[in-house]
Scaffold this motif. Structure first.
Motif, PDB file in Angstrom:
ATOM      1  N   THR A 108      -5.715  15.947  -5.855  1.00  0.00           N
ATOM      2  CA  THR A 108      -4.917  15.711  -5.730  1.00  0.00           C
ATOM      3  C   THR A 108      -3.886  14.164  -5.947  1.00  0.00           C
ATOM      4  O   THR A 108      -4.942  13.201  -5.976  1.00  0.00           O
ATOM      5  CB  THR A 108      -4.702  15.765  -4.170  1.00  0.00           C
ATOM      6  N   THR A 109      -2.396  14.929  -6.111  1.00  0.00           N
ATOM      7  CA  THR A 109      -1.413  13.572  -6.546  1.00  0.00           C
ATOM      8  C   THR A 109      -0.471  13.664  -6.109  1.00  0.00           C
ATOM      9  O   THR A 109      -0.123  14.697  -6.129  1.00  0.00           O
ATOM     10  CB  THR A 109      -1.851  13.227  -8.004  1.00  0.00           C
TER      11      THR A 109
ATOM     12  N   SER B  16      -1.820   9.154   3.306  1.00  0.00           N
ATOM     13  CA  SER B  16      -3.284   9.713   3.477  1.00  0.00           C
ATOM     14  C   SER B  16      -3.991  10.642   3.084  1.00  0.00           C
ATOM     15  O   SER B  16      -3.409  10.979   3.253  1.00  0.00           O
ATOM     16  CB  SER B  16      -3.714   8.876   4.449  1.00  0.00           C
ATOM     17  N   ARG B  17      -4.351  10.294   2.039  1.00  0.00           N
ATOM     18  CA  ARG B  17      -5.213  11.716   1.323  1.00  0.00           C
ATOM     19  C   ARG B  17      -6.570  12.529   2.574  1.00  0.00           C
ATOM     20  O   ARG B  17      -6.628  13.277   3.331  1.00  0.00           O
ATOM     21  CB  ARG B  17      -6.002  11.409   0.333  1.00  0.00           C
ATOM     22  N   ARG B  18      -6.820  11.372   4.228  1.00  0.00           N
ATOM     23  CA  ARG B  18      -7.899  11.915   4.297  1.00  0.00           C
ATOM     24  C   ARG B  18      -7.383  12.346   6.253  1.00  0.00           C
ATOM     25  O   ARG B  18      -7.427  13.426   6.215  1.00  0.00           O
ATOM     26  CB  ARG B  18      -8.811  10.704   4.947  1.00  0.00           C
TER      27      ARG B  18
ATOM     28  N   GLY C  26      -8.358   6.202   1.480  1.00  0.00           N
ATOM     29  CA  GLY C  26      -7.628   6.347   2.404  1.00  0.00           C
ATOM     30  C   GLY C  26      -9.442   6.724   3.819  1.00  0.00           C
ATOM     31  O   GLY C  26      -8.322   7.951   4.389  1.00  0.00           O
TER      32      GLY C  26
ATOM     33  N   ASN D 209      -6.920   7.280  -3.414  1.00  0.00           N
ATOM     34  CA  ASN D 209      -5.549   7.760  -3.201  1.00  0.00           C
ATOM     35  C   ASN D 209      -5.436   6.695  -4.852  1.00  0.00           C
ATOM     36  O   ASN D 209      -5.108   6.130  -4.983  1.00  0.00           O
ATOM     37  CB  ASN D 209      -4.833   7.212  -2.177  1.00  0.00           C
TER      38      ASN D 209
ATOM     39  N   LYS E  67       1.087  -1.530  -0.228  1.00  0.00           N
ATOM     40  CA  LYS E  67      -0.148  -0.091   0.009  1.00  0.00           C
ATOM     41  C   LYS E  67       1.059   1.364   0.021  1.00  0.00           C
ATOM     42  O   LYS E  67       2.269   1.400   0.822  1.00  0.00           O
ATOM     43  CB  LYS E  67      -0.786   0.083   1.236  1.00  0.00           C
TER      44      LYS E  67
ATOM     45  N   TYR F  67      -3.071  -1.366  -5.302  1.00  0.00           N
ATOM     46  CA  TYR F  67      -3.757  -2.483  -4.042  1.00  0.00           C
ATOM     47  C   TYR F  67      -3.656  -3.913  -4.663  1.00  0.00           C
ATOM     48  O   TYR F  67      -4.496  -4.295  -5.178  1.00  0.00           O
ATOM     49  CB  TYR F  67      -4.914  -1.383  -3.922  1.00  0.00           C
TER      50      TYR F  67
ATOM     51  N   ASP G  27      -6.449   9.619 -10.320  1.00  0.00           N
ATOM     52  CA  ASP G  27      -7.425  10.106  -9.797  1.00  0.00           C
ATOM     53  C   ASP G  27      -7.836   8.868 -10.493  1.00  0.00           C
ATOM     54  O   ASP G  27      -9.462   8.001  -9.680  1.00  0.00           O
ATOM     55  CB  ASP G  27      -8.276  11.119 -10.231  1.00  0.00           C
TER      56      ASP G  27
END
Length: 466
Positions: free
Chosen positions: A23-24, A7-9, A465, A393, A3, A398, A121
């Motif tokens: 966001t990348t 983490s976007r969150r 995320g 994310n 992974k 994954y 994305d």
């Protein structure tokens, strides 16, 4: 496949008044898009989310969709696939932010999705499939009781992907319907179901209370001639209206009257909402049937305020993936269709300012065998899926992308691979992002406890995320 460590969150937690449009992560560089896009998506995503489930019906040959391309891994792939292998020089390279050292690429027809992946994305979920619990090669070869019912069967496996109950053929509700049952009160108008289908009736969207609302790519389908101007049609309309207004002692007649009345009401509400946004500029290819279905989904999303929708779940199906013959040619046409349609839909969500709010994901009956049957491939098991949207994310893979050699500990004969990531984990991640409480996951996904601790603060997989 490991992974990614970001983490976007967590990052969003440091920006409580902002949303990261697309966001990348490019190695150590976070590329923020224009501030206008950021602020534009913040207001929308504060109270709206949508899921779009795309069923690739027939069994997508997903190891020709996502392909290893470093020399050693490609040679393993080519040896197993023989005459069904994509030439290495034709593979479109992708650059995941975190890998196990292998290099990967997309099918040559997936140029649009390659760009979305590189933009950050789009994500790949590797070797995912229906499971009751983790199983071994010995379990499968001995036909143990913990194997999904009807393994390799189209009817059974496409149902299991929609119900998340692979131990039963009698499930009456799908996991998308159960999600809607739990959160239906978030929508302020129940005239049109939270669950909208562009592919007719399906078990995925059918809950214990919520049912799918089936439309076509022209909008809601009404009773032929209802409210028509011809005298005969006016008479028919009056007769139908009288029938809907009548009280019946027979409970079946009264129930049918209720269904008919709700259908007419839903039709009027839906088409009025769509008419209000008819001039929204959406560019979709007319000749592409999946594009046209996704165009109507985009229009329905644009009409969310008139529909009173804070949450929407969409279902769309593309058939033709059962390629026991002429695989390479047929699959190229299908991948072209999918790439064009998903790319156009992604662009539409950007234009509508809802990219962060809409998550599109693919499912399929199963992957296909690594081995060739001569001019095609047969029914397999574990395969690869795509997840797309501004909240994903992305630019990452994954799960565990398998070694594509035969006779490994997850290859059970004929090039059939045991999934190393469960469909339950895949669905759980999507449910959590959509707003389902971890405590409710087991109501939606009865087997989730065999793969994921719902009390954990960790995401089941990591692509959202959560």
């Amino acid at each position: 496949m490991n992974k990614p460590t970001f983490s976007r969150r967590k990052f969003l937690g440091t920006l409580p008044c902002m949303a990261l449009g697309t966001t990348t992560l490019f190695n150590s560089l976070i590329n923020l898009k224009t501030m206008n896009a950021l602020m534009g998506s913040t207001t929308v995503c504060a109270d709206y989310k949508a899921l779009v489930c795309v069923l690739l019906n027939g069994g997508n040959d997903s190891f020709n969709m996502v392909i290893p391309r470093n020399t050693a891994s490609y040679n393993e792939y080519a040896a197993s696939r023989s005459n069904q292998a994509i030439p290495r020089e034709d593979i479109l390279p992708i650059n995941p932010v975190s890998t196990d050292g292998r290099e990967f690429g997309f099918h040559p027809a997936m140029q649009g999705l390659q760009a979305i992946f590189e933009q950050g994305d789009l994500a790949v979920v590797s070797n995912v499939g229906t499971l009751l619990e983790p199983v071994s090669k010995t379990d499968v070869l001995n036909n143990a009781s913990n194997i999904p019912l009807g393994l390799l069967s189209h009817k059974d496996q496409v149902m299991h992907w929609q119900t998340a109950v692979p131990q039963s053929r009698s499930a009456s509700a799908g996991w998308g319907g159960k999600v809607a049952d739990i959160i239906k009160s978030q929508n302020t108008n129940d005239a049109v179901s939270m669950n909208v289908s562009l592919s007719g009736n399906n078990i995925f969207q059918r809950g214990n209370e919520v049912v799918e609302y089936a439309i076509n790519n022209d909008g809601s389908v009404s009773i032929y001639g209802f409210n028509g101007s011809h005298p005969f049609l006016q008479t028919m309309t009056q007769d139908v209206s009288d029938m809907m207004n009548k009280q019946y002692e027979d409970i079946f007649k009264d129930a049918y009257k209720g269904v008919l009345s709700r259908s007419v009401n839903s039709n009027e509400v839906f088409n009025a909402a769509i008419a209000n946004i008819a001039n929204v500029p959406l560019n979709f290819t007319t000749e592409n049937p999946l594009s046209q279905d996704l165009r109507m989904i985009a229009q329905t999303i644009a009409a969310r305020e008139d529909l009173g929708a804070k949450r929407q779940i969409f279902f769309v199906e593309l058939g033709g993936f059962d390629n026991h013959d002429e695989l390479l040619n047929n699959h190229e046409l299908l991948m072209t269709t999918v790439d064009q349609a998903l790319s156009e839909f992604y662009a539409a969500t950007k234009a509508l300012g809802v990219c962060e709010c809409v998550t599109t994901f693919t499912i399929s009956d199963f992957a296909r065998t690594l081995t060739s049957n001569g001019n095609g491939t047969d029914h397999g098991w574990g395969g690869n899926a795509l997840v797309m949207g501004g909240a994903v994310n992305g630019r990452a893979m994954y799960g565990e992308y398998p070694i594509l050699s035969l006779n490994t500990n997850i290859e059970v004969g004929g090039g059939i691979l045991i999934p190393t990531t469960s469909a339950d984990e895949y669905f759980a991640e999507i449910c959590l992002w959509f707003g389902i409480s971890p405590n409710d996951l087991s109501l939606i996904l009865p087997n989730i406890g065999n793969f994921y601790d719902v009390a954990s603060n960790q995401a089941p997989i990591g692509f959202m995320g959560v």
